[in-house]
Every structure is written in structure tokens, then in C-alpha cells.
Design a protein around this motif. Sequence first.
Motif, PDB file in Angstrom:
ATOM      1  N   CYS A  13      12.009 -81.312 -33.391  1.00  0.00           N
ATOM      2  CA  CYS A  13      10.906 -80.353 -33.250  1.00  0.00           C
ATOM      3  C   CYS A  13      10.076 -80.656 -32.001  1.00  0.00           C
ATOM      4  CB  CYS A  13      10.038 -80.398 -34.499  1.00  0.00           C
ATOM      5  SG  CYS A  13       8.605 -79.311 -34.441  1.00  0.00           S
ATOM      6  N   ILE A  14       9.814 -79.626 -31.197  1.00  0.00           N
ATOM      7  CA  ILE A  14       9.018 -79.805 -29.986  1.00  0.00           C
ATOM      8  C   ILE A  14       7.538 -80.069 -30.309  1.00  0.00           C
ATOM      9  CG2 ILE A  14       8.521 -77.365 -29.617  1.00  0.00           C
ATOM     10  CD1 ILE A  14       8.922 -77.953 -26.579  1.00  0.00           C
ATOM     11  N   ILE A  15       7.120 -79.776 -31.531  1.00  0.00           N
ATOM     12  CA  ILE A  15       5.727 -79.988 -31.933  1.00  0.00           C
ATOM     13  C   ILE A  15       5.531 -81.399 -32.497  1.00  0.00           C
ATOM     14  CG2 ILE A  15       3.820 -79.170 -33.378  1.00  0.00           C
ATOM     15  CD1 ILE A  15       4.710 -77.136 -31.216  1.00  0.00           C
ATOM     16  N   CYS A  16       6.286 -81.748 -33.536  1.00  0.00           N
ATOM     17  CA  CYS A  16       6.082 -83.042 -34.210  1.00  0.00           C
ATOM     18  C   CYS A  16       7.064 -84.118 -33.777  1.00  0.00           C
ATOM     19  CB  CYS A  16       6.139 -82.868 -35.728  1.00  0.00           C
ATOM     20  SG  CYS A  16       7.774 -82.431 -36.378  1.00  0.00           S
ATOM     21  N   GLY A  17       8.168 -83.724 -33.128  1.00  0.00           N
ATOM     22  CA  GLY A  17       9.158 -84.689 -32.657  1.00  0.00           C
ATOM     23  C   GLY A  17      10.130 -85.168 -33.710  1.00  0.00           C
ATOM     24  N   THR A  42      -3.299 -71.975 -38.442  1.00  0.00           N
ATOM     25  CA  THR A  42      -4.357 -72.707 -37.742  1.00  0.00           C
ATOM     26  C   THR A  42      -5.298 -71.728 -37.060  1.00  0.00           C
ATOM     27  OG1 THR A  42      -2.915 -74.603 -37.362  1.00  0.00           O
ATOM     28  CG2 THR A  42      -4.840 -74.410 -35.933  1.00  0.00           C
ATOM     29  N   GLU A  43      -6.579 -71.886 -37.330  1.00  0.00           N
ATOM     30  CA  GLU A  43      -7.607 -71.051 -36.704  1.00  0.00           C
ATOM     31  C   GLU A  43      -7.825 -71.491 -35.250  1.00  0.00           C
ATOM     32  OE1 GLU A  43      -9.136 -68.455 -38.147  1.00  0.00           O
ATOM     33  OE2 GLU A  43      -8.006 -68.756 -40.009  1.00  0.00           O
ATOM     34  N   VAL A  44      -8.272 -70.571 -34.430  1.00  0.00           N
ATOM     35  CA  VAL A  44      -8.491 -70.838 -33.007  1.00  0.00           C
ATOM     36  C   VAL A  44      -9.507 -71.955 -32.800  1.00  0.00           C
ATOM     37  CG1 VAL A  44      -9.296 -69.810 -30.837  1.00  0.00           C
ATOM     38  CG2 VAL A  44      -7.890 -68.474 -32.401  1.00  0.00           C
ATOM     39  N   ASN A  45     -10.484 -72.077 -33.657  1.00  0.00           N
ATOM     40  CA  ASN A  45     -11.521 -73.104 -33.498  1.00  0.00           C
ATOM     41  C   ASN A  45     -11.130 -74.441 -34.129  1.00  0.00           C
ATOM     42  OD1 ASN A  45     -11.696 -72.186 -36.103  1.00  0.00           O
ATOM     43  ND2 ASN A  45     -13.912 -71.918 -36.114  1.00  0.00           N
ATOM     44  N   ASP A  46      -9.931 -74.548 -34.679  1.00  0.00           N
ATOM     45  CA  ASP A  46      -9.437 -75.800 -35.259  1.00  0.00           C
ATOM     46  C   ASP A  46      -9.126 -76.789 -34.138  1.00  0.00           C
ATOM     47  OD1 ASP A  46      -7.429 -77.758 -36.302  1.00  0.00           O
ATOM     48  OD2 ASP A  46      -7.628 -76.553 -38.125  1.00  0.00           O
ATOM     49  N   ILE A  53      -0.990 -75.215 -28.528  1.00  0.00           N
ATOM     50  CA  ILE A  53      -0.840 -74.440 -27.294  1.00  0.00           C
ATOM     51  C   ILE A  53      -0.147 -75.283 -26.224  1.00  0.00           C
ATOM     52  CG2 ILE A  53      -2.092 -73.310 -25.397  1.00  0.00           C
ATOM     53  CD1 ILE A  53      -2.042 -71.711 -28.020  1.00  0.00           C
ATOM     54  N   HIS A  54      -0.580 -76.523 -26.078  1.00  0.00           N
ATOM     55  CA  HIS A  54       0.023 -77.422 -25.091  1.00  0.00           C
ATOM     56  C   HIS A  54       1.517 -77.611 -25.365  1.00  0.00           C
ATOM     57  CE1 HIS A  54       0.522 -80.743 -22.320  1.00  0.00           C
ATOM     58  NE2 HIS A  54       1.086 -81.427 -23.306  1.00  0.00           N
ATOM     59  N   GLN A  55       1.866 -77.853 -26.614  1.00  0.00           N
ATOM     60  CA  GLN A  55       3.270 -78.070 -26.958  1.00  0.00           C
ATOM     61  C   GLN A  55       4.095 -76.805 -26.724  1.00  0.00           C
ATOM     62  OE1 GLN A  55       2.799 -81.367 -26.799  1.00  0.00           O
ATOM     63  NE2 GLN A  55       4.582 -81.445 -28.114  1.00  0.00           N
ATOM     64  N   MET A  56       3.561 -75.653 -27.040  1.00  0.00           N
ATOM     65  CA  MET A  56       4.278 -74.398 -26.837  1.00  0.00           C
ATOM     66  C   MET A  56       4.482 -74.121 -25.347  1.00  0.00           C
ATOM     67  SD  MET A  56       5.068 -73.084 -29.772  1.00  0.00           S
ATOM     68  CE  MET A  56       5.400 -71.381 -29.377  1.00  0.00           C
ATOM     69  N   LYS A  57       3.545 -74.512 -24.520  1.00  0.00           N
ATOM     70  CA  LYS A  57       3.688 -74.318 -23.070  1.00  0.00           C
ATOM     71  C   LYS A  57       4.874 -75.106 -22.527  1.00  0.00           C
ATOM     72  CE  LYS A  57      -1.038 -73.194 -21.739  1.00  0.00           C
ATOM     73  NZ  LYS A  57      -2.225 -73.655 -21.000  1.00  0.00           N
ATOM     74  N   GLN A  58       5.223 -76.212 -23.181  1.00  0.00           N
ATOM     75  CA  GLN A  58       6.356 -77.013 -22.739  1.00  0.00           C
ATOM     76  C   GLN A  58       7.644 -76.198 -22.756  1.00  0.00           C
ATOM     77  OE1 GLN A  58       5.592 -80.067 -21.446  1.00  0.00           O
ATOM     78  NE2 GLN A  58       3.557 -79.324 -21.977  1.00  0.00           N
TER      79      GLN A  58
END
Length: 65
Positions: A13-17, A42-46, A53-58
Amino acid sequence: MSDELQHDFTPSCIICGQIKENGILIISEFICEDCENEMVHTEVNDAKYPFFIHQMKQILYKKNA
């Protein structure tokens, strides 16, 4: 995922590895069901939102590399 794909591909997984069997592929990157579920709830203010977002940009960076 199809049975044929699972035999040739060990998804990390690119998020949790972690290596998991169930999830989705976006372009060529795997996101496990647990992370997918957590991201969509997940709410935007979480505090975790910027991390997701950072992981998805990868995914996009690897595609354009």
C-alpha cells in the motif's frame, strides 16, 4: 483483483506501506481497503488529511517521472 494478477503482484500500500491482498490500483499504485476506507471518511480538518494528500501525490509524481 483478478486471481492471475494476485499471483504476479504483491501489493504494498502506498499509504501505509503494508502488504495486503485487497484494495484498489490507481494508475500503477496500490491502496489497501483499510486505507481507502479511512481516507474517504477523513474530514478535511483532520490531522491525517495532509498526510493522505501527500501520499496520493506520490502516484502522480511517479507517473510523470
